[in-house]
Design an enzyme around this catalytic site. Sequence first.
Site, PDB file in Angstrom:
ATOM      1  N   THR A 107       0.971  -1.163   0.178  1.00 39.88           N
ATOM      2  CA  THR A 107      -0.520   0.741   0.134  1.00 39.88           C
ATOM      3  C   THR A 107       0.949   1.293  -0.271  1.00 39.88           C
ATOM      4  O   THR A 107       0.873   2.141  -0.810  1.00 39.88           O
ATOM      5  CB  THR A 107      -1.171   0.030   1.291  1.00 39.88           C
ATOM      6  N   HIS A 146      12.701 -27.599  30.218  1.00 36.12           N
ATOM      7  CA  HIS A 146      12.920 -27.956  29.031  1.00 36.12           C
ATOM      8  C   HIS A 146      13.771 -27.082  28.030  1.00 36.12           C
ATOM      9  O   HIS A 146      14.172 -27.200  27.348  1.00 36.12           O
ATOM     10  CB  HIS A 146      11.300 -27.177  28.828  1.00 36.12           C
ATOM     11  N   GLU A 147      13.455 -25.437  28.182  1.00 36.04           N
ATOM     12  CA  GLU A 147      14.145 -24.177  28.034  1.00 36.04           C
ATOM     13  C   GLU A 147      15.500 -24.128  27.779  1.00 36.04           C
ATOM     14  O   GLU A 147      16.476 -24.108  26.900  1.00 36.04           O
ATOM     15  CB  GLU A 147      13.116 -22.904  28.697  1.00 36.04           C
TER      16      GLU A 147
HETATM   17  P1  ATP Z   1      -1.339  -6.242   3.101  1.00 35.20           P
HETATM   18  O1  ATP Z   1      -0.558  -7.300   2.296  1.00 35.20           O
HETATM   19  O2  ATP Z   1      -1.732  -6.715   4.570  1.00 35.20           O
HETATM   20  O3  ATP Z   1      -2.363  -4.997   2.696  1.00 35.20           O
HETATM   21  P2  ATP Z   1       0.965  -4.653   2.809  1.00 35.20           P
HETATM   22  O4  ATP Z   1       1.915  -4.773   2.013  1.00 35.20           O
HETATM   23  O5  ATP Z   1       0.354  -2.856   1.501  1.00 35.20           O
HETATM   24  O6  ATP Z   1       0.179  -5.105   3.090  1.00 35.20           O
HETATM   25  P3  ATP Z   1       1.088  -1.407   4.413  1.00 35.20           P
HETATM   26  O7  ATP Z   1      -0.179  -1.240   4.499  1.00 35.20           O
HETATM   27  O8  ATP Z   1       1.926  -0.979   2.910  1.00 35.20           O
HETATM   28  O9  ATP Z   1       1.423  -3.200   3.981  1.00 35.20           O
HETATM   29  O10 ATP Z   1       2.368  -1.068   5.242  1.00 35.20           O
HETATM   30  C1  ATP Z   1       1.567  -2.079   7.168  1.00 35.20           C
HETATM   31  C2  ATP Z   1       2.386  -0.033   8.184  1.00 35.20           C
HETATM   32  O11 ATP Z   1       3.706  -1.354   7.648  1.00 35.20           O
HETATM   33  C3  ATP Z   1       2.641   0.672   6.625  1.00 35.20           C
HETATM   34  O12 ATP Z   1       1.409   1.604   7.336  1.00 35.20           O
HETATM   35  C4  ATP Z   1       4.558   0.859   7.860  1.00 35.20           C
HETATM   36  O13 ATP Z   1       4.258   1.688   8.924  1.00 35.20           O
HETATM   37  C5  ATP Z   1       5.061  -0.570   8.029  1.00 35.20           C
HETATM   38  N1  ATP Z   1       5.524  -0.306   6.857  1.00 35.20           N
HETATM   39  C6  ATP Z   1       5.342  -1.045   5.935  1.00 35.20           C
HETATM   40  N2  ATP Z   1       6.535  -2.449   4.745  1.00 35.20           N
HETATM   41  C7  ATP Z   1       6.958  -0.903   5.285  1.00 35.20           C
HETATM   42  C8  ATP Z   1       8.310  -0.754   4.766  1.00 35.20           C
HETATM   43  N3  ATP Z   1       8.931  -1.101   3.849  1.00 35.20           N
HETATM   44  N4  ATP Z   1       9.147   0.451   5.108  1.00 35.20           N
HETATM   45  C9  ATP Z   1       8.543   0.914   6.279  1.00 35.20           C
HETATM   46  N5  ATP Z   1       7.303   0.454   6.851  1.00 35.20           N
HETATM   47  C10 ATP Z   1       5.993  -0.459   6.481  1.00 35.20           C
END
Ligand code: ATP
Length: 494
Positions: free
Chosen positions: A112, A332-333
């Site tokens: 996203t 165990h650990e």
């Molecule tokens: P989904 O497949 O579950 O929709 P996605 O791949 O679209 O997930 P995002 O929604 O882009 O993932 O990421 C969620 C949050 O994780 C972002 O808002 C950010 O805070 C953090 N994040 C994920 N990937 C990165 C990255 N490569 N760099 C910085 N922050 C990241």
Amino acid sequence: MLKEIGLGTGLAAVIFLALSGYDITPLLFVALAAGMLLYLARSRGMLAKTFNTAPVVCRQEIGFGDIGGQNTAINELKEALDFINNQDKIIKLGIRPLKGILLTGPPGTGKTLLAKAAANYTDSVFVACSGSEFIEMYAGVGAQRVRQLFQTARDSALKQKKESAIIFIDEIDILGGKRGQNASHHEYDQTLNQLLVEMDGLQVKDKVRILVLAATNRVDMLDPALLRPGRFDRQVKVDLPDKSGRMEILRLHCRNKPLASDVNLEEIARETFGFSGAHLESLANEGAILAMREGCTEISHRHLVEAIDKIMMGEKLDRRPAREELERVAVHEVGHALVSEKIRPGSVSMLTITPRGQALGYMRQLPENDAYLYTREYLENQIQVLLAGSVAEELVLGDRSTGAGNDIEQAIKTAGQIIRSGMSELGVVDPDILPADLRYRVLNDIIRSQEKKVKEFLGSMREVIKHVMRTLLAEEKITGEQFRALTRKYLKTV
Ligand code: ATP
């Protein structure tokens, strides 16, 4: 309120007229007709609402610089986006415009974010929605929403005086799954058909150029028509970050947080193999929450280390097991930790008997380097570490417990991996047509031979196990360094 007063007054008037001897039948007819009209108007309103979940148009302040550990994906995406930025060249060379880019990869890796950054990079309007928003019980609603989505993108771009728009469809597998699979109704198929029609209609000379970005974790589920050239003809893989990627992401998410001088982000990155960007964002956040709970003004290294445990295993539980049970968990650990340290000195990161999530205690190993391929020896060693917990229980306490259920499941899975990868005594085989008794025998041989090695090693370590167990019971949690200090002289002699 006014409605109620009106209704009450009307009803009183009707009763008064009836009691005074007037014929109120025509009045009743009029009231009935008005009621029906009102009902129809309302249901039309509801229907209109089902068509009206407008896609979200947002302003984008996120740039590629805010995304860590995805350099390959960013470069591939930028290359594709340059088509939008160099429109004149494209027209001159007669290049077909790029209509769709598919971002594929595990959840939380930044798909996203990449789409948002793409909108920023191309100075486009960004319209986002999720595949699930298109699926409705009512036939035709999904297709209508697809049309509305493209229209919203065009209208918003014109309104904001932009020449291009990026439509982002998250979870496209929900709307773009293989056609004909949803036998109950054809709503899914109609929706997908409409998306294909809209994409086919995109032209290089359109007033508003539209690019569709879509994300999925299940590219295998998509209808082949979506993937053919002219639709989503570019796929950008967005993988889990490697160690340097994890460090970059941690740095990005710690930008706005006060870190103490003892924080070593490289070490945190090393310990978080398999974490996605979303996990790392949560880690930085949890570290800050832990610091706040303790009344600190800065986030220390130990806060971030504890945040790793929280994300891996879940929240700490208040449950306090009985002394006997605690002893068993500790034994165990320590069993796991001793075998891990024998196989790879320096590999124990931490062991604890504090219950978290589903676990009563756990030992965390430090991944050596990010590894993507495993040899037979590596897998056998992992089986030894997994079995060591219950073997230690048997050697020190006389019998095993159900606490090892998960370890055993994993050990069997790992042995299965040896067979599947052609590394067992059977050589290269098709595991699906392997006779069950033969598979059982080979699996059993792998597990038994590793178990024997663990028994031999831990058999000579009973006193060491008890010694570390006592410290662990007193401290609840010991670091890898403390563990090595306690066991160094014994492990040297092995
Ligand atoms: P989904 O497949 O579950 O929709 P996605 O791949 O679209 O997930 P995002 O929604 O882009 O993932 O990421 C969620 C949050 O994780 C972002 O808002 C950010 O805070 C953090 N994040 C994920 N990937 C990165 C990255 N490569 N760099 C910085 N922050 C990241």
